[in-house]
Design a protein around this motif. Sequence first.
Motif, PDB file in Angstrom:
ATOM      1  N   TRP A 138       2.835   1.995   1.660  1.00  0.00           N
ATOM      2  CA  TRP A 138       2.779   2.408   3.060  1.00  0.00           C
ATOM      3  C   TRP A 138       3.237   3.848   3.243  1.00  0.00           C
ATOM      4  CZ3 TRP A 138      -0.301   0.298   6.256  1.00  0.00           C
ATOM      5  CH2 TRP A 138      -0.634  -1.046   6.120  1.00  0.00           C
ATOM      6  N   GLY A 261      -3.416  -1.317  10.055  1.00  0.00           N
ATOM      7  CA  GLY A 261      -2.166  -0.752   9.550  1.00  0.00           C
ATOM      8  C   GLY A 261      -1.185  -0.363  10.633  1.00  0.00           C
ATOM      9  N   GLU A 264       2.720  -1.508  10.396  1.00  0.00           N
ATOM     10  CA  GLU A 264       3.504  -0.863   9.341  1.00  0.00           C
ATOM     11  C   GLU A 264       3.619   0.639   9.552  1.00  0.00           C
ATOM     12  OE1 GLU A 264       5.254  -2.166   6.951  1.00  0.00           O
ATOM     13  OE2 GLU A 264       4.672  -4.252   7.260  1.00  0.00           O
ATOM     14  N   LEU A 265       2.541   1.288   9.928  1.00  0.00           N
ATOM     15  CA  LEU A 265       2.549   2.742  10.041  1.00  0.00           C
ATOM     16  C   LEU A 265       3.320   3.222  11.256  1.00  0.00           C
ATOM     17  CD1 LEU A 265      -1.079   3.510   8.850  1.00  0.00           C
ATOM     18  CD2 LEU A 265       1.058   3.949   7.622  1.00  0.00           C
TER      19      LEU A 265
END
Length: 277
Positions: A138, A261, A264-265
Amino acid sequence: MRRIEYKTDAQLASMAAAGVITSRALDAAVDAARAGVSTLDLDQAFRQVLDEHQAASNFLGYYDYPAAICASVNEEVVHGIPGERVLQDGDMISIDGGAIVTDAYGKKWHGDSARTALIGNVSDARRELSEITRAALWHGIAAAASARKVGEIGLAVEEFVRAETGDKYGIIEDFVGHGIGSQMHMAPDVLNYAARDLGPRLKKGMALAIEPMIVAGSIETTTLDDGWTVVTDDGKDACQWEHSVAFHSEGIWVLTAEDGGASELSKLGVTVKPIPS
């Protein structure tokens, strides 16, 4: 020199469809991964989801590879062939697979992703190795959101691993990430470590499979007699996590994550943008 393939937003959207199917197939394989289950059972769980979505496997038959996933257990780094091996309590297994979808014009588009599953009562050491590898992935994706060159991804992966753990872990160099699109493996190579040459510029229309492979000991590896399974020479554990990422006209989108994503991002200060329809 291999040419980089640049996709339109519409083509990247087709890749996102392949990515979501890949993600759901991995969900099934990871859910099936428990003590007493064979690695072949995981392959069958993965294939069933592909069949339900009328998608094809991009691993099966690739250079005569005999399965839809790679199932790499403990000291196996990558390319473990599913078979009769039964998972044991305390094992860790990296499951790598992909899907192909065909767009309205008859063109095929690929997804590729990998996760590591922890089986039962896993040691703290294995749990930490998996988490460091997952987090490194990540951090590499987050760096890609603002990077100028592909090599900044590997730089970010290594900087994170070293900042968190010093020299405790090794980062595999013999196997790297890659471009992806109308084929599974395309230019450019995506290193998981820092290198002097930062490689080509990141541009809109690119799609990359980012896949750090991190080991608990030496980075030296050997391919077994089956011609596929790669193991650590010192017998220490290995771990792999992977996502495919699109660089479209308005930003980035993680093709093999259902939310692109975002969850998480956002923790890393990066906002993803859906691929324009």
